[in-house]
Scaffold this motif. Structure first.
Motif, PDB file in Angstrom:
ATOM      1  N   LYS A   1     -41.865  17.275  -3.735  1.00 30.48           N
ATOM      2  CA  LYS A   1     -42.112  18.703  -3.118  1.00 30.48           C
ATOM      3  C   LYS A   1     -41.512  18.584  -1.762  1.00 30.48           C
ATOM      4  O   LYS A   1     -41.614  17.530  -1.095  1.00 30.48           O
ATOM      5  CB  LYS A   1     -43.630  18.964  -3.152  1.00 30.48           C
TER       6      LYS A   1
ATOM      7  N   HIS B   1     -43.294  23.386   0.923  1.00 27.61           N
ATOM      8  CA  HIS B   1     -44.421  23.624  -0.003  1.00 27.61           C
ATOM      9  C   HIS B   1     -45.424  22.902   0.226  1.00 27.61           C
ATOM     10  O   HIS B   1     -46.456  23.480   0.081  1.00 27.61           O
ATOM     11  CB  HIS B   1     -43.642  22.945  -1.347  1.00 27.61           C
ATOM     12  N   ARG B   2     -45.402  21.782   1.133  1.00 25.70           N
ATOM     13  CA  ARG B   2     -46.713  21.127   1.322  1.00 25.70           C
ATOM     14  C   ARG B   2     -47.444  21.791   2.563  1.00 25.70           C
ATOM     15  O   ARG B   2     -48.626  21.890   2.227  1.00 25.70           O
ATOM     16  CB  ARG B   2     -46.350  19.926   1.721  1.00 25.70           C
TER      17      ARG B   2
ATOM     18  N   ARG C   1     -49.099  24.905   0.911  1.00 28.25           N
ATOM     19  CA  ARG C   1     -50.363  24.389  -0.019  1.00 28.25           C
ATOM     20  C   ARG C   1     -51.460  23.987   0.978  1.00 28.25           C
ATOM     21  O   ARG C   1     -52.534  24.470   0.583  1.00 28.25           O
ATOM     22  CB  ARG C   1     -49.867  23.048  -0.782  1.00 28.25           C
ATOM     23  N   LEU C   2     -51.047  23.465   2.107  1.00 27.48           N
ATOM     24  CA  LEU C   2     -52.136  23.177   3.289  1.00 27.48           C
ATOM     25  C   LEU C   2     -52.847  24.505   3.878  1.00 27.48           C
ATOM     26  O   LEU C   2     -53.942  24.742   3.797  1.00 27.48           O
ATOM     27  CB  LEU C   2     -51.398  22.505   4.166  1.00 27.48           C
TER      28      LEU C   2
ATOM     29  N   LEU D   1     -55.201  26.080   0.987  1.00 32.74           N
ATOM     30  CA  LEU D   1     -56.165  25.114   1.121  1.00 32.74           C
ATOM     31  C   LEU D   1     -57.076  25.285   2.279  1.00 32.74           C
ATOM     32  O   LEU D   1     -58.423  25.767   2.185  1.00 32.74           O
ATOM     33  CB  LEU D   1     -56.205  23.586   0.983  1.00 32.74           C
TER      34      LEU D   1
ATOM     35  N   THR E   1     -60.264  22.439   1.808  1.00 34.57           N
ATOM     36  CA  THR E   1     -59.598  21.178   2.100  1.00 34.57           C
ATOM     37  C   THR E   1     -60.187  19.943   1.696  1.00 34.57           C
ATOM     38  O   THR E   1     -59.842  18.739   1.257  1.00 34.57           O
ATOM     39  CB  THR E   1     -59.087  21.071   3.480  1.00 34.57           C
TER      40      THR E   1
ATOM     41  N   CYS F   1     -58.259  15.961   1.491  1.00 31.08           N
ATOM     42  CA  CYS F   1     -57.017  17.084   1.617  1.00 31.08           C
ATOM     43  C   CYS F   1     -55.542  16.437   1.343  1.00 31.08           C
ATOM     44  O   CYS F   1     -54.733  16.999   0.796  1.00 31.08           O
ATOM     45  CB  CYS F   1     -57.157  17.587   2.764  1.00 31.08           C
TER      46      CYS F   1
ATOM     47  N   LYS G   1     -54.964  16.070  -2.462  1.00 31.09           N
ATOM     48  CA  LYS G   1     -54.673  17.325  -2.966  1.00 31.09           C
ATOM     49  C   LYS G   1     -53.281  17.771  -2.781  1.00 31.09           C
ATOM     50  O   LYS G   1     -52.622  18.399  -3.831  1.00 31.09           O
ATOM     51  CB  LYS G   1     -55.638  18.434  -2.487  1.00 31.09           C
ATOM     52  N   ILE G   2     -52.727  17.425  -1.455  1.00 30.44           N
ATOM     53  CA  ILE G   2     -51.199  17.859  -1.371  1.00 30.44           C
ATOM     54  C   ILE G   2     -50.454  17.010  -1.787  1.00 30.44           C
ATOM     55  O   ILE G   2     -49.242  16.784  -1.899  1.00 30.44           O
ATOM     56  CB  ILE G   2     -51.219  18.006   0.330  1.00 30.44           C
TER      57      ILE G   2
ATOM     58  N   LEU H   1     -50.823  14.112   6.645  1.00 25.25           N
ATOM     59  CA  LEU H   1     -51.853  15.280   6.845  1.00 25.25           C
ATOM     60  C   LEU H   1     -51.872  15.710   8.222  1.00 25.25           C
ATOM     61  O   LEU H   1     -51.651  16.834   8.790  1.00 25.25           O
ATOM     62  CB  LEU H   1     -53.238  15.072   6.347  1.00 25.25           C
TER      63      LEU H   1
ATOM     64  N   TYR I   1     -48.997  17.419   9.464  1.00 23.59           N
ATOM     65  CA  TYR I   1     -48.610  18.536   8.933  1.00 23.59           C
ATOM     66  C   TYR I   1     -49.781  19.772   9.672  1.00 23.59           C
ATOM     67  O   TYR I   1     -49.325  20.584  10.122  1.00 23.59           O
ATOM     68  CB  TYR I   1     -49.077  18.788   7.610  1.00 23.59           C
TER      69      TYR I   1
END
Length: 89
Positions: free
Chosen positions: A2, A6-7, A10-11, A14, A20, A26, A29-30, A37, A40
């Protein structure tokens, strides 16, 4: 694999759901590392996202309502929007 975009989307999703979990949850999940994380989250914060973490709920959340909008705007539409902003000033 991905993409970063996209990430981030998604974050954002959530965080809006307040689903999250803790940072390690979290990241899982990503599909990224916990270190990624934090990178991001920093990106989203630099874009103006008011992200906080609730220890009581064990989740990240937005401190105020809002959404990220990433989209393509054609040049004609962009020029028209610029003209409208100019007239308003």
């Amino acid at each position: 694999m991905k993409s970063l975009l996209h990430r981030l989307i998604r974050l954002d999703y959530l965080i809006h759901l307040k689903a999250t979990g803790k940072p390690s949850d979290c990241a899982n999940k990503i599909g990224i590392s916990e270190r990624s994380l934090y990178d991001y989250l920093k990106i989203l914060k630099e874009m103006g996202a008011p992200i906080k973490f609730s220890r009581n709920r064990g989740t990240y959340y937005y401190n105020e309502e809002g959404r990220f909008r990433i989209s393509f705007i054609s040049q004609g539409v962009e020029e028209h929007l610029g003209e409208m902003v100019s007239m308003a000033n």
